[in-house]
Write a protein that holds these residues in place. Structure first.
Motif, PDB file in Angstrom:
ATOM      1  N   GLY A  38       0.789  -1.220   0.000  1.00  0.00           N
ATOM      2  CA  GLY A  38       0.000   0.000   0.000  1.00  0.00           C
ATOM      3  C   GLY A  38       0.824   1.273   0.000  1.00  0.00           C
ATOM      4  O   GLY A  38       0.295   2.360   0.220  1.00  0.00           O
ATOM      5  N   TRP A  39       2.106   1.171  -0.279  1.00  0.00           N
ATOM      6  CA  TRP A  39       2.966   2.354  -0.234  1.00  0.00           C
ATOM      7  C   TRP A  39       2.720   3.235  -1.452  1.00  0.00           C
ATOM      8  O   TRP A  39       2.689   2.754  -2.593  1.00  0.00           O
ATOM      9  CB  TRP A  39       4.419   1.902  -0.174  1.00  0.00           C
ATOM     10  N   ASP A  40       2.558   4.544  -1.236  1.00  0.00           N
ATOM     11  CA  ASP A  40       2.270   5.457  -2.341  1.00  0.00           C
ATOM     12  C   ASP A  40       3.511   6.208  -2.814  1.00  0.00           C
ATOM     13  O   ASP A  40       3.421   7.159  -3.603  1.00  0.00           O
ATOM     14  CB  ASP A  40       1.180   6.460  -1.942  1.00  0.00           C
ATOM     15  N   GLY A  41       4.685   5.800  -2.319  1.00  0.00           N
ATOM     16  CA  GLY A  41       5.919   6.452  -2.753  1.00  0.00           C
ATOM     17  C   GLY A  41       6.365   7.568  -1.847  1.00  0.00           C
ATOM     18  O   GLY A  41       7.406   8.178  -2.084  1.00  0.00           O
ATOM     19  N   THR A  42       5.599   7.888  -0.826  1.00  0.00           N
ATOM     20  CA  THR A  42       5.990   8.927   0.130  1.00  0.00           C
ATOM     21  C   THR A  42       6.076   8.319   1.518  1.00  0.00           C
ATOM     22  O   THR A  42       5.413   7.334   1.823  1.00  0.00           O
ATOM     23  CB  THR A  42       4.964  10.072   0.147  1.00  0.00           C
ATOM     24  N   GLY A  43       6.890   8.910   2.343  1.00  0.00           N
ATOM     25  CA  GLY A  43       7.008   8.404   3.705  1.00  0.00           C
ATOM     26  C   GLY A  43       7.735   7.073   3.745  1.00  0.00           C
ATOM     27  O   GLY A  43       8.499   6.712   2.860  1.00  0.00           O
ATOM     28  N   ARG A  44       7.479   6.312   4.812  1.00  0.00           N
ATOM     29  CA  ARG A  44       8.156   5.022   5.010  1.00  0.00           C
ATOM     30  C   ARG A  44       7.176   3.882   4.773  1.00  0.00           C
ATOM     31  O   ARG A  44       6.077   3.874   5.326  1.00  0.00           O
ATOM     32  CB  ARG A  44       8.673   4.949   6.455  1.00  0.00           C
ATOM     33  N   PRO A  45       7.545   2.917   3.949  1.00  0.00           N
ATOM     34  CA  PRO A  45       6.644   1.772   3.747  1.00  0.00           C
ATOM     35  C   PRO A  45       6.507   0.960   5.023  1.00  0.00           C
ATOM     36  O   PRO A  45       7.358   1.010   5.912  1.00  0.00           O
ATOM     37  CB  PRO A  45       7.341   0.963   2.650  1.00  0.00           C
ATOM     38  N   GLU A  46       5.419   0.214   5.129  1.00  0.00           N
ATOM     39  CA  GLU A  46       5.162  -0.581   6.322  1.00  0.00           C
ATOM     40  C   GLU A  46       6.130  -1.766   6.406  1.00  0.00           C
ATOM     41  O   GLU A  46       6.607  -2.272   5.394  1.00  0.00           O
ATOM     42  CB  GLU A  46       3.725  -1.104   6.294  1.00  0.00           C
ATOM     43  N   THR A  47       6.394  -2.201   7.632  1.00  0.00           N
ATOM     44  CA  THR A  47       7.222  -3.383   7.838  1.00  0.00           C
ATOM     45  C   THR A  47       6.336  -4.621   7.955  1.00  0.00           C
ATOM     46  O   THR A  47       5.127  -4.532   8.190  1.00  0.00           O
ATOM     47  CB  THR A  47       8.060  -3.260   9.122  1.00  0.00           C
ATOM     48  N   LEU A  48       6.961  -5.774   7.810  1.00  0.00           N
ATOM     49  CA  LEU A  48       6.222  -7.018   7.935  1.00  0.00           C
ATOM     50  C   LEU A  48       5.606  -7.137   9.324  1.00  0.00           C
ATOM     51  O   LEU A  48       4.461  -7.587   9.477  1.00  0.00           O
ATOM     52  CB  LEU A  48       7.161  -8.207   7.660  1.00  0.00           C
ATOM     53  N   GLU A  49       6.337  -6.710  10.347  1.00  0.00           N
ATOM     54  CA  GLU A  49       5.826  -6.778  11.717  1.00  0.00           C
ATOM     55  C   GLU A  49       4.581  -5.929  11.895  1.00  0.00           C
ATOM     56  O   GLU A  49       3.637  -6.318  12.596  1.00  0.00           O
ATOM     57  CB  GLU A  49       6.908  -6.352  12.705  1.00  0.00           C
ATOM     58  N   GLU A  50       4.560  -4.771  11.269  1.00  0.00           N
ATOM     59  CA  GLU A  50       3.399  -3.890  11.390  1.00  0.00           C
ATOM     60  C   GLU A  50       2.148  -4.492  10.760  1.00  0.00           C
ATOM     61  O   GLU A  50       1.031  -4.115  11.104  1.00  0.00           O
ATOM     62  CB  GLU A  50       3.704  -2.534  10.758  1.00  0.00           C
ATOM     63  N   LEU A  51       2.333  -5.458   9.881  1.00  0.00           N
ATOM     64  CA  LEU A  51       1.202  -6.038   9.162  1.00  0.00           C
ATOM     65  C   LEU A  51       0.772  -7.403   9.684  1.00  0.00           C
ATOM     66  O   LEU A  51      -0.423  -7.733   9.658  1.00  0.00           O
ATOM     67  CB  LEU A  51       1.539  -6.151   7.672  1.00  0.00           C
ATOM     68  N   VAL A  52       1.710  -8.225  10.156  1.00  0.00           N
ATOM     69  CA  VAL A  52       1.343  -9.614  10.478  1.00  0.00           C
ATOM     70  C   VAL A  52       1.621 -10.009  11.925  1.00  0.00           C
ATOM     71  O   VAL A  52       1.434 -11.169  12.289  1.00  0.00           O
ATOM     72  CB  VAL A  52       2.024 -10.620   9.512  1.00  0.00           C
ATOM     73  N   SER A  53       2.068  -9.087  12.771  1.00  0.00           N
ATOM     74  CA  SER A  53       2.113  -9.368  14.210  1.00  0.00           C
ATOM     75  C   SER A  53       0.682  -9.400  14.735  1.00  0.00           C
ATOM     76  O   SER A  53      -0.272  -9.088  14.002  1.00  0.00           O
ATOM     77  CB  SER A  53       2.906  -8.278  14.938  1.00  0.00           C
ATOM     78  N   ILE A  54       0.497  -9.772  15.994  1.00  0.00           N
ATOM     79  CA  ILE A  54      -0.852  -9.784  16.572  1.00  0.00           C
ATOM     80  C   ILE A  54      -1.499  -8.409  16.435  1.00  0.00           C
ATOM     81  O   ILE A  54      -2.642  -8.284  15.981  1.00  0.00           O
ATOM     82  CB  ILE A  54      -0.797 -10.206  18.056  1.00  0.00           C
ATOM     83  N   THR A  55      -0.758  -7.364  16.799  1.00  0.00           N
ATOM     84  CA  THR A  55      -1.298  -6.008  16.685  1.00  0.00           C
ATOM     85  C   THR A  55      -1.614  -5.665  15.239  1.00  0.00           C
ATOM     86  O   THR A  55      -2.659  -5.075  14.941  1.00  0.00           O
ATOM     87  CB  THR A  55      -0.297  -4.989  17.256  1.00  0.00           C
ATOM     88  N   GLY A  56      -0.742  -6.052  14.330  1.00  0.00           N
ATOM     89  CA  GLY A  56      -0.963  -5.772  12.921  1.00  0.00           C
ATOM     90  C   GLY A  56      -2.208  -6.440  12.377  1.00  0.00           C
ATOM     91  O   GLY A  56      -2.986  -5.834  11.624  1.00  0.00           O
ATOM     92  N   LEU A  57      -2.423  -7.689  12.751  1.00  0.00           N
ATOM     93  CA  LEU A  57      -3.610  -8.413  12.302  1.00  0.00           C
ATOM     94  C   LEU A  57      -4.882  -7.750  12.827  1.00  0.00           C
ATOM     95  O   LEU A  57      -5.858  -7.553  12.082  1.00  0.00           O
ATOM     96  CB  LEU A  57      -3.547  -9.865  12.776  1.00  0.00           C
ATOM     97  N   LEU A  58      -4.884  -7.406  14.116  1.00  0.00           N
ATOM     98  CA  LEU A  58      -6.067  -6.790  14.716  1.00  0.00           C
ATOM     99  C   LEU A  58      -6.331  -5.405  14.119  1.00  0.00           C
ATOM    100  O   LEU A  58      -7.496  -5.033  13.888  1.00  0.00           O
ATOM    101  CB  LEU A  58      -5.894  -6.697  16.228  1.00  0.00           C
ATOM    102  N   GLN A  59      -5.283  -4.640  13.846  1.00  0.00           N
ATOM    103  CA  GLN A  59      -5.458  -3.312  13.258  1.00  0.00           C
ATOM    104  C   GLN A  59      -6.011  -3.401  11.848  1.00  0.00           C
ATOM    105  O   GLN A  59      -6.871  -2.597  11.455  1.00  0.00           O
ATOM    106  CB  GLN A  59      -4.126  -2.556  13.266  1.00  0.00           C
ATOM    107  N   ARG A  60      -5.539  -4.369  11.073  1.00  0.00           N
ATOM    108  CA  ARG A  60      -6.072  -4.526   9.713  1.00  0.00           C
ATOM    109  C   ARG A  60      -7.535  -4.952   9.753  1.00  0.00           C
ATOM    110  O   ARG A  60      -8.342  -4.513   8.928  1.00  0.00           O
ATOM    111  CB  ARG A  60      -5.227  -5.522   8.921  1.00  0.00           C
ATOM    112  N   ALA A  61      -7.886  -5.803  10.716  1.00  0.00           N
ATOM    113  CA  ALA A  61      -9.284  -6.215  10.847  1.00  0.00           C
ATOM    114  C   ALA A  61     -10.169  -5.006  11.182  1.00  0.00           C
ATOM    115  O   ALA A  61     -11.261  -4.839  10.609  1.00  0.00           O
ATOM    116  CB  ALA A  61      -9.417  -7.286  11.922  1.00  0.00           C
ATOM    117  N   ARG A  62      -9.696  -4.147  12.087  1.00  0.00           N
ATOM    118  CA  ARG A  62     -10.474  -2.957  12.445  1.00  0.00           C
ATOM    119  C   ARG A  62     -10.627  -2.028  11.246  1.00  0.00           C
ATOM    120  O   ARG A  62     -11.682  -1.409  11.044  1.00  0.00           O
ATOM    121  CB  ARG A  62      -9.799  -2.214  13.605  1.00  0.00           C
ATOM    122  N   ARG A  63      -9.565  -1.914  10.455  1.00  0.00           N
ATOM    123  CA  ARG A  63      -9.607  -1.059   9.280  1.00  0.00           C
ATOM    124  C   ARG A  63     -10.690  -1.527   8.309  1.00  0.00           C
ATOM    125  O   ARG A  63     -11.318  -0.731   7.617  1.00  0.00           O
ATOM    126  CB  ARG A  63      -8.237  -1.078   8.596  1.00  0.00           C
TER     127      ARG A  63
END
Length: 322
Positions: free
Chosen positions: A192-217
């Motif tokens: 989902g990186w648009d070329g600006t800022g910092r792209p997401e890390t694997l941990e931010e997406l598939v850790s427990i917190t990452g999974l729950l945050q994506r579900a909320r989104r």
């Protein structure tokens, strides 16, 4: 499936750690990955004993003193004196500096920065102590005693509150230039990186917190990981995205280090179960470039809650050959 005690007994019986590998005891310590745990392996009679306690919010010195007391209690229960210890292995839930035997940081609890972990255990037991992070020792534990027993080249991926990994290459842990090899959770994925800022890390997406945050989104409000792996259509979407993300990263790792096996572990894998692991395995083998394609096992860890203590023992035993 053989019991943990059977796996350890059988591998200890095939000693390949030199003259010290068939006498005395090795102590394994888990500092905070699965609570506080200690394990004692008898290298002559191939027995394995454990003791555990819930982790509490204490200072680093208090935690270390408590786990040292647990280890002494376990040794006393089996009439083992410190002079019979040939090694102590410690697995810590965060990055460590192997050059100085210190903790770099503890992601879940501040105050551990630069803590002299190796020195504390060597002072307590007057035995050579080797430390490493939890994902690394689990990797070596699985390659020594677990599902990858006998593998010379193994990749371990740990999915929990964080995302980590360990590499066993040529039968030994590979640490890289600064002891941070295997930290795949901190690799950016560009999702989902648009070329600006910092792209997401694997941990931010598939850790427990990452999974729950994506579900909320996507509209599923929950703090329960079981719901992510349940019947909800949103949960199923999150799981499928996770399978794809992990399979791509695993296939890239295969191209880089050419392992015999990939082992998946941690709370996310335990809750996701066989279907989750099987889906990742199928995708990984699909994503491997055709010219290098081969049936690559992608399997779940089998060492369970004692994976860090068992891995710490494996790391301590490996040091006997240095």
């Amino acid at each position: 499936m053989a019991t943990l005690e059977t796996l350890i007994r059988d591998r200890l019986a095939h000693n390949h750690w030199g003259i010290l590998g068939n006498q005395g005891y090795v102590l394994g310590v888990d500092l905070g990955s699965y609570g506080l745990r200690v394990a004692l392996a008898n290298l002559q009679h191939h027995t394995f004993h454990t003791m555990s306690s819930e982790e509490v919010n204490e200072s680093p010195d208090e935690v270390v003193q408590r786990v040292i007391a647990m280890a002494r209690a376990l040794m006393n229960a089996h009439e083992v004196t410190p002079d019979h210890l040939v090694r102590v292995g410690v697995g810590f839930g965060g990055p460590v500096d192997l050059r100085f035997g210190t903790v770099r940081l503890a992601p879940r609890q501040p105050g551990w920065e630069h803590y002299p972990l190796q020195e504390r255990f060597e002072q307590a037991f007057d035995a050579v102590t080797v430390i490493d992070n939890d994902a690394n020792v689990i990797a070596l534990g699985e390659a020594t005693f677990g599902v990858g027993a006998g593998c010379q080249h193994l990749v371990y991926l740990h999915l929990s509150s964080g995302v980590g990994g360990g590499l066993v290459l040529n039968g030994r842990l590979y640490h890289g230039a600064t002891s941070t090899a295997g930290e795949i959770g901190h690799a950016v994925v560009g999702q989902g990186w648009d070329g600006t800022g910092r792209p997401e890390t694997l941990e931010e997406l598939v850790s427990i917190t990452g999974l729950l945050q994506r579900a909320r989104r996507y509209g599923l409000e929950t703090d329960n990981l079981d719901q992510i792996f349940g019947e909800s259509s949103i949960g199923q979407r999150v799981v499928q995205e996770t399978v794809d993300l992990l399979a791509v990263r695993c296939a890239q790792t295969v191209a880089l280090v050419d392992p015999e096996m990939i082992v998946l572990g941690g709370i996310v894998v335990r809750i996701g179960g066989e279907d989750f692991v099987r889906a990742i395995a199928e995708k990984v083998n699909t994503f491997i470039a055709p010219q290098f394609a081969r049936p690559l096992p992608v399997v779940a860890s089998v060492l369970g809650p004692e994976s860090v203590t068992v891995g710490a023992i494996a790391n301590a035993l490996d040091s006997l050959s240095d």
